[in-house]
Structures are given as C-alpha cells and as structure tokens.
Scaffold this motif. Sequence first.
Motif, PDB file in Angstrom:
ATOM      1  N   ASN A  67      80.898  17.009   2.610  1.00  5.46           N
ATOM      2  CA  ASN A  67      81.954  15.656   2.101  1.00  5.46           C
ATOM      3  C   ASN A  67      82.987  16.677   3.654  1.00  5.46           C
ATOM      4  OD1 ASN A  67      80.330  14.328   1.006  1.00  5.46           O
ATOM      5  ND2 ASN A  67      81.257  15.087  -1.008  1.00  5.46           N
ATOM      6  N   LEU A  68      83.797  15.473   3.837  1.00  7.74           N
ATOM      7  CA  LEU A  68      84.651  15.630   4.904  1.00  7.74           C
ATOM      8  C   LEU A  68      85.697  14.174   4.338  1.00  7.74           C
ATOM      9  CD1 LEU A  68      87.183  15.879   7.058  1.00  7.74           C
ATOM     10  CD2 LEU A  68      86.013  14.363   7.835  1.00  7.74           C
ATOM     11  N   THR A  69      87.523  14.555   3.639  1.00  8.48           N
ATOM     12  CA  THR A  69      87.914  13.972   2.676  1.00  8.48           C
ATOM     13  C   THR A  69      89.643  14.405   3.071  1.00  8.48           C
ATOM     14  OG1 THR A  69      86.926  14.447   1.004  1.00  8.48           O
ATOM     15  CG2 THR A  69      89.481  13.247   0.732  1.00  8.48           C
ATOM     16  N   LEU A  70      90.517  13.006   4.047  1.00  8.00           N
ATOM     17  CA  LEU A  70      91.612  13.078   4.671  1.00  8.00           C
ATOM     18  C   LEU A  70      92.855  12.963   3.766  1.00  8.00           C
ATOM     19  CD1 LEU A  70      90.028  12.555   7.253  1.00  8.00           C
ATOM     20  CD2 LEU A  70      92.056  12.869   8.519  1.00  8.00           C
ATOM     21  N   SER A  71      93.374  12.671   3.051  1.00  3.94           N
ATOM     22  CA  SER A  71      94.635  12.522   1.818  1.00  3.94           C
ATOM     23  C   SER A  71      95.843  11.701   2.078  1.00  3.94           C
ATOM     24  CB  SER A  71      95.757  13.506   1.985  1.00  3.94           C
ATOM     25  OG  SER A  71      95.089  14.521   1.139  1.00  3.94           O
ATOM     26  N   SER A  72      95.888  10.378   1.856  1.00  6.48           N
ATOM     27  CA  SER A  72      96.924   9.815   2.529  1.00  6.48           C
ATOM     28  C   SER A  72      97.745   9.704   3.660  1.00  6.48           C
ATOM     29  CB  SER A  72      97.055   8.504   1.333  1.00  6.48           C
ATOM     30  OG  SER A  72      96.146   8.481   0.639  1.00  6.48           O
ATOM     31  N   ALA A  73      98.437   8.602   4.919  1.00  4.58           N
ATOM     32  CA  ALA A  73      99.564   9.170   5.426  1.00  4.58           C
ATOM     33  C   ALA A  73      99.377  10.335   6.661  1.00  4.58           C
ATOM     34  CB  ALA A  73     100.079   9.178   4.582  1.00  4.58           C
ATOM     35  N   VAL A  74      98.118  10.593   6.069  1.00  7.79           N
ATOM     36  CA  VAL A  74      97.780  12.140   7.606  1.00  7.79           C
ATOM     37  C   VAL A  74      97.788  11.836   8.609  1.00  7.79           C
ATOM     38  CG1 VAL A  74      95.737  13.867   7.993  1.00  7.79           C
ATOM     39  CG2 VAL A  74      96.304  13.049   5.960  1.00  7.79           C
ATOM     40  N   GLU A  75      97.690  12.182   9.985  1.00  3.61           N
ATOM     41  CA  GLU A  75      98.145  11.985  11.521  1.00  3.61           C
ATOM     42  C   GLU A  75      97.377  12.958  12.148  1.00  3.61           C
ATOM     43  OE1 GLU A  75      99.899   9.588  13.014  1.00  3.61           O
ATOM     44  OE2 GLU A  75     100.366   8.676  11.620  1.00  3.61           O
ATOM     45  N   ILE A  76      95.951  12.504  12.588  1.00  2.00           N
ATOM     46  CA  ILE A  76      95.423  13.345  13.149  1.00  2.00           C
ATOM     47  C   ILE A  76      96.409  13.394  14.886  1.00  2.00           C
ATOM     48  CG2 ILE A  76      92.942  14.201  14.683  1.00  2.00           C
ATOM     49  CD1 ILE A  76      91.515  12.994  12.588  1.00  2.00           C
ATOM     50  N   THR A  77      96.847  13.581  15.641  1.00  5.16           N
ATOM     51  CA  THR A  77      96.988  13.615  16.783  1.00  5.16           C
ATOM     52  C   THR A  77      96.410  14.657  17.490  1.00  5.16           C
ATOM     53  OG1 THR A  77      99.562  13.823  15.349  1.00  5.16           O
ATOM     54  CG2 THR A  77      99.335  14.545  17.898  1.00  5.16           C
ATOM     55  N   LEU A  78      96.341  13.802  18.781  1.00  9.54           N
ATOM     56  CA  LEU A  78      95.408  14.255  20.268  1.00  9.54           C
ATOM     57  C   LEU A  78      96.840  14.836  21.434  1.00  9.54           C
ATOM     58  CD1 LEU A  78      92.844  12.095  21.024  1.00  9.54           C
ATOM     59  CD2 LEU A  78      92.703  13.854  19.431  1.00  9.54           C
ATOM     60  N   SER A  79      96.496  16.331  21.412  1.00 14.23           N
ATOM     61  CA  SER A  79      97.717  16.819  22.739  1.00 14.23           C
ATOM     62  C   SER A  79      96.830  17.781  24.077  1.00 14.23           C
ATOM     63  CB  SER A  79      97.939  17.858  21.686  1.00 14.23           C
ATOM     64  OG  SER A  79      97.356  19.247  21.483  1.00 14.23           O
ATOM     65  N   GLY A  80      97.333  17.363  24.800  1.00 11.59           N
ATOM     66  CA  GLY A  80      97.650  18.344  25.977  1.00 11.59           C
ATOM     67  C   GLY A  80      96.105  17.788  26.944  1.00 11.59           C
ATOM     68  N   GLY A  81      95.571  16.088  26.943  1.00 14.33           N
ATOM     69  CA  GLY A  81      94.872  14.636  27.404  1.00 14.33           C
ATOM     70  C   GLY A  81      93.739  15.292  25.954  1.00 14.33           C
ATOM     71  N   ALA A  82      93.603  15.476  25.430  1.00 18.09           N
ATOM     72  CA  ALA A  82      92.132  15.229  24.538  1.00 18.09           C
ATOM     73  C   ALA A  82      91.875  13.938  23.978  1.00 18.09           C
ATOM     74  CB  ALA A  82      92.637  16.105  22.751  1.00 18.09           C
ATOM     75  N   LYS A  83      90.449  13.550  24.164  1.00 16.52           N
ATOM     76  CA  LYS A  83      90.724  12.296  24.100  1.00 16.52           C
ATOM     77  C   LYS A  83      89.244  11.805  22.579  1.00 16.52           C
ATOM     78  CE  LYS A  83      90.269  10.949  28.778  1.00 16.52           C
ATOM     79  NZ  LYS A  83      89.041  10.539  29.695  1.00 16.52           N
ATOM     80  N   ALA A  84      89.070  10.922  21.743  1.00 14.91           N
ATOM     81  CA  ALA A  84      88.457  11.138  20.675  1.00 14.91           C
ATOM     82  C   ALA A  84      87.592  10.544  21.186  1.00 14.91           C
ATOM     83  CB  ALA A  84      89.523   9.172  20.416  1.00 14.91           C
ATOM     84  N   GLU A  85      86.931  10.175  22.161  1.00 19.68           N
ATOM     85  CA  GLU A  85      85.358   9.762  22.856  1.00 19.68           C
ATOM     86  C   GLU A  85      84.540  11.245  23.199  1.00 19.68           C
ATOM     87  OE1 GLU A  85      85.782  10.227  28.082  1.00 19.68           O
ATOM     88  OE2 GLU A  85      86.276   7.745  26.215  1.00 19.68           O
ATOM     89  N   ASN A  86      86.070  12.382  22.976  1.00 11.01           N
ATOM     90  CA  ASN A  86      85.249  13.852  22.901  1.00 11.01           C
ATOM     91  C   ASN A  86      85.051  14.686  21.491  1.00 11.01           C
ATOM     92  OD1 ASN A  86      84.119  13.194  25.513  1.00 11.01           O
ATOM     93  ND2 ASN A  86      86.144  14.713  26.375  1.00 11.01           N
ATOM     94  N   ILE A  87      85.722  13.649  20.512  1.00  8.30           N
ATOM     95  CA  ILE A  87      85.615  14.480  19.479  1.00  8.30           C
ATOM     96  C   ILE A  87      84.248  13.579  18.224  1.00  8.30           C
ATOM     97  CG2 ILE A  87      87.261  15.039  17.246  1.00  8.30           C
ATOM     98  CD1 ILE A  87      89.361  14.059  19.088  1.00  8.30           C
ATOM     99  N   PHE A  88      83.834  14.344  17.495  1.00  9.24           N
ATOM    100  CA  PHE A  88      82.465  14.370  16.559  1.00  9.24           C
ATOM    101  C   PHE A  88      82.075  15.443  16.078  1.00  9.24           C
ATOM    102  CE2 PHE A  88      81.019  13.712  21.563  1.00  9.24           C
ATOM    103  CZ  PHE A  88      80.525  13.180  21.977  1.00  9.24           C
ATOM    104  N   TRP A  89      82.680  14.247  14.577  1.00 11.04           N
ATOM    105  CA  TRP A  89      82.618  14.476  13.177  1.00 11.04           C
ATOM    106  C   TRP A  89      81.543  14.413  12.237  1.00 11.04           C
ATOM    107  CZ3 TRP A  89      87.192  16.641  11.666  1.00 11.04           C
ATOM    108  CH2 TRP A  89      88.091  16.660  12.743  1.00 11.04           C
ATOM    109  N   GLN A  90      80.311  15.060  12.406  1.00  9.19           N
ATOM    110  CA  GLN A  90      79.228  15.198  11.530  1.00  9.19           C
ATOM    111  C   GLN A  90      78.605  15.559  10.340  1.00  9.19           C
ATOM    112  OE1 GLN A  90      76.694  18.982  11.350  1.00  9.19           O
ATOM    113  NE2 GLN A  90      75.588  16.932   9.657  1.00  9.19           N
ATOM    114  N   VAL A  91      79.110  14.670   9.423  1.00 10.89           N
ATOM    115  CA  VAL A  91      79.116  15.054   8.180  1.00 10.89           C
ATOM    116  C   VAL A  91      77.639  14.516   6.783  1.00 10.89           C
ATOM    117  CG1 VAL A  91      80.342  14.397   5.989  1.00 10.89           C
ATOM    118  CG2 VAL A  91      81.703  14.201   8.468  1.00 10.89           C
ATOM    119  N   ALA A  92      76.983  15.904   6.639  1.00 14.66           N
ATOM    120  CA  ALA A  92      75.889  15.509   6.096  1.00 14.66           C
ATOM    121  C   ALA A  92      76.163  14.694   4.057  1.00 14.66           C
ATOM    122  CB  ALA A  92      75.601  16.705   4.823  1.00 14.66           C
ATOM    123  N   GLY A  93      77.788  14.744   4.334  1.00 18.98           N
ATOM    124  CA  GLY A  93      78.470  13.909   2.875  1.00 18.98           C
ATOM    125  C   GLY A  93      78.609  12.579   3.176  1.00 18.98           C
ATOM    126  N   GLU A  94      79.786  12.566   2.367  1.00 14.38           N
ATOM    127  CA  GLU A  94      80.772  11.001   2.528  1.00 14.38           C
ATOM    128  C   GLU A  94      82.353  10.768   3.662  1.00 14.38           C
ATOM    129  OE1 GLU A  94      81.334   9.182  -1.056  1.00 14.38           O
ATOM    130  OE2 GLU A  94      79.285   9.131  -1.269  1.00 14.38           O
TER     131      GLU A  94
END
Length: 142
Positions: A67-94
């Motif tokens: 599983n992948l679990t994120l707590s409340s109020a967590v921020e995923i910040t992109l820096s240096g030009g990183a793009k969301a379209e190039n980030i893949f979270w492949q998760v077998a569970g929930e």
Amino acid sequence: MLIIWLTAYNDAAGRANPDFFELYDGNIGGKTLTQGLYKWTNTVLIPASITISGSAEDVWIFQIAENLTLSSAVEITLSGGAKAENIFWQVAGEVTVGTTTNFEGIILSMTGITLNSGATLNGRMLAQTAVILDANTVVQPQ
C-alpha cells in the motif's frame, strides 16, 4: 480505458534494476527524492511532506508491492522543474491520501485509490477496482 490502465500499470511494474531499493524501509516522509526507479516490497508511508527534485525531462517511477499511505496535511513539492506528468506511483495495493494532502503524479493502483476530504491531486488516478473522492480537487497535468 481498462486496456490503457493495464498497459501503463504493467509497464511501470515491469521495470527492472531499480536505482533505489527499499529506500528508508518505505518511510519516505521528510525526504527529497531525485529521478530514478524506486522499488519497495512492502508498504510505503509518507507521514511528512516530501520533495521530488529534478529537471522537466526527469522521470520517477515508484514501484510499491503493498500500500501507499499519506498522512493528513502532507505536501508533495516539485522542485528544479520536475513535472507531475513524469511521476508514476505503481501500487499493487491500496492508495490512501490523507485529508488536505497535496499529491503530485500519476497513480496506477491494482486495488483502489481514496482521496480523503480536501485532498488535492495534480495528476491522474487509474485503479482496477475503485477511485473514491470526497470534496477533492483534481487537476490534469499540463
């Protein structure tokens, strides 16, 4: 749509030779993650904000066997030009995204995805079973 999801999921899951294996035993809260292929054979927890750092051409693939679990109020910040379209979270569970958390990237879940109240997503959500939303904002990456 199922064929597109399955093709993307299998592609991400089938990548071999990870750059990072079992990084921080799956607890990546508070960390900065550079481009590459990450692999965990267990659950990944994000209890604190993280940074994904790299150029606009860099790609991140996170292979998560449970599983992948994120707590409340967590921020995923992109820096240096990183793009969301190039980030893949492949998760077998929930995948569970806590309330008011800001998530970045494309989620490919074998089971299901839940965005709790007020969570936001800059990306896409593709799941075999279900995507559950509760007063969320979802923006498709540019």
